[in-house]
Design an enzyme around this catalytic site. Sequence first.
Site, mmCIF file in Angstrom:
data_model
loop_
_atom_site.group_PDB
_atom_site.id
_atom_site.type_symbol
_atom_site.label_atom_id
_atom_site.label_comp_id
_atom_site.label_asym_id
_atom_site.label_seq_id
_atom_site.Cartn_x
_atom_site.Cartn_y
_atom_site.Cartn_z
ATOM 1 C CE LYS A 104 -0.573 0.865 4.860
ATOM 2 N NZ LYS A 104 0.132 2.197 5.111
ATOM 3 C CE1 TYR A 135 -0.894 -3.046 11.459
ATOM 4 C CE2 TYR A 135 -2.717 -3.782 13.178
ATOM 5 C CZ TYR A 135 -1.423 -3.256 12.659
ATOM 6 O OH TYR A 135 -0.861 -2.285 13.831
ATOM 7 N N GLY A 137 -1.518 -10.581 8.519
ATOM 8 C CA GLY A 137 -0.245 -11.671 8.884
ATOM 9 C C GLY A 137 -0.161 -11.769 10.150
ATOM 10 C CE LYS A 138 0.461 -5.937 12.934
ATOM 11 N NZ LYS A 138 1.579 -5.789 13.329
ATOM 12 C CG HIS A 196 -3.063 -1.542 8.736
ATOM 13 N ND1 HIS A 196 -2.706 -2.367 7.530
ATOM 14 C CD2 HIS A 196 -1.945 -0.606 8.874
ATOM 15 C CE1 HIS A 196 -1.536 -1.870 7.105
ATOM 16 N NE2 HIS A 196 -1.143 -0.877 7.861
ATOM 17 C CD GLN A 324 1.018 -4.407 16.581
ATOM 18 O OE1 GLN A 324 1.025 -5.153 16.091
ATOM 19 N NE2 GLN A 324 1.587 -2.999 16.289
ATOM 20 C CG LEU A 351 -4.816 -17.338 25.210
ATOM 21 C CD1 LEU A 351 -4.025 -18.634 25.981
ATOM 22 C CD2 LEU A 351 -5.455 -18.070 24.304
HETATM 23 C C1 BG6 Z 1 2.170 1.113 8.373
HETATM 24 C C2 BG6 Z 1 1.855 2.540 8.401
HETATM 25 O O1 BG6 Z 1 1.221 0.523 7.363
HETATM 26 O O2 BG6 Z 1 1.708 0.665 9.368
HETATM 27 C C3 BG6 Z 1 2.633 3.276 9.777
HETATM 28 O O3 BG6 Z 1 2.086 3.147 7.107
HETATM 29 C C4 BG6 Z 1 2.474 2.501 11.027
HETATM 30 O O4 BG6 Z 1 2.131 4.366 9.703
HETATM 31 C C5 BG6 Z 1 2.547 0.602 10.683
HETATM 32 O O5 BG6 Z 1 3.126 2.765 11.924
HETATM 33 C C6 BG6 Z 1 1.969 -0.145 11.755
HETATM 34 O O6 BG6 Z 1 2.451 -1.317 11.674
HETATM 35 P P1 BG6 Z 1 2.863 -1.934 12.949
HETATM 36 O O7 BG6 Z 1 2.789 -3.405 12.472
HETATM 37 O O8 BG6 Z 1 4.066 -1.549 13.497
HETATM 38 O O9 BG6 Z 1 1.445 -1.939 13.983
#
Ligand code: BG6
Length: 438
Positions: A104, A135, A137-138, A196, A324, A351
């Site tokens: 993106k 997101y 893949g989390k 996300h 997270q 959990l």
């Molecule tokens: C990115 C954004 O897509 O995701 C960032 O461009 C943001 O601004 C990041 O910090 C957050 O990813 P993660 O995995 O650190 O939560």
Amino acid sequence: MDEEEYKKRLSSNFKLFDDNSKKQAKEFLELCTYVHGKYDEDAGFQDLEKHVRELEKPSLDKGLKRDRLYYLALPPSVFGTVTAHLKKNNYPGDEGHAKVIIEKPFGHDLESSRVLQKAIAPVWTEDEVYRIDHYLGKEMVKNILALRFANQFFNASWNRQNIACVQISFKEPFGTEGRGGYFDEIGIIRDVMQNHLLQVLSLIAMERPVSFAPEDIRDEKVKVLKAIPPIELSQTILGQYDRSEDGAKPAYTDDETVPKGSKAVTFAALQLSINNDRWEGVPFILKAGKALDEAKVEIRIQFKDVAQGIFQNIARNELVLRIQPKEAIYLKMNAKYPGLGTRTVVTDLDLSYHRRYSDLKIPEAYEALILDALKGDHSNFVRDDELDVSWKIFTPLLHKIDSKDEDVKVEKYAYGSRGPASVNQFLADRGYVRDNTK
Ligand code: BG6
């Protein structure tokens, strides 16, 4: 850059703990090579082709095909040119397969996203394109389907009869320092919400897919997104961070890369509605901000209050999925305080992954997704129609914000705070109980 410089840059990101990790890093670097060229000239792509063919030789001798995965982390303005050049110069045709992963932003709004699609679509088939949203893949995001559809008590209560509201929130404790040039054009809504957080929402709200087949999953996501009308400005709180209370941290506009007087949005709380039988009347709140008081991404599902009667003024059930840091699922419930009397206390069924799975290494989101792409599994990638419908939800609001109309109010909040002051009321008006411990 030359190859040496490139490898130096790569190595600067390594975290080396011991001799073994140093050895692994060395082996890894030996696998990395570097070719450079211009986005819009054949010559660089031809050099790349020569180089890749050289690398492929040993595999071809073993009877393998030319199977390639191209990963484009580029400004969207050059996606079209680069994918066209890759197809022309670097496509293995009958000798193998090729796929492209695209990072993106996939456009700026509905129209620009369609222009981008049109540039890529005649050249690469939808089957060959992997739009990555990390997101998906989390670990905790991938857990949503299991949690919902493998547990009857959640399955049965996952609806407007039982759920009061859903909040998906993303908090980062740092600002956009040094990245303001990029961020100013984008803002928090395009940066993390349209992609996300909306992806997380669609997994929370979609119907059960008929199978794990990628198209079955993506069909259900598209269906639920289609039931969400465009977000209205009146259903939003917008903010931009100011200096921290002690003055130590800068305001967004103090950043040299930010245009003076910028109204870019670094915090937003938005209410979305889903007009279908399962969710009508349940507010879905997306909340995201930079320069806040903590680093946390979580989903909070608040159940309706029990009927008042023998128990009064007790907390509601609340299911929290912490994406997270430190993945966790906990359910707030009421239980009788042990001993004489009938007093209740709020307690957690908890959990926490770091305690329960302390001996497991949870894969990084990109690690999981790149492996999926190598295997050809599209389940956790964004399909073209899904992208289209997600832009439809956000584009009118984004255009309104970009127009800088008078009715677009951007509230200031202090760096390191919980966000604009009006957020608490905004949440309360939508039925969200903040300190749910009564
Ligand atoms: C990115 C954004 O897509 O995701 C960032 O461009 C943001 O601004 C990041 O910090 C957050 O990813 P993660 O995995 O650190 O939560």
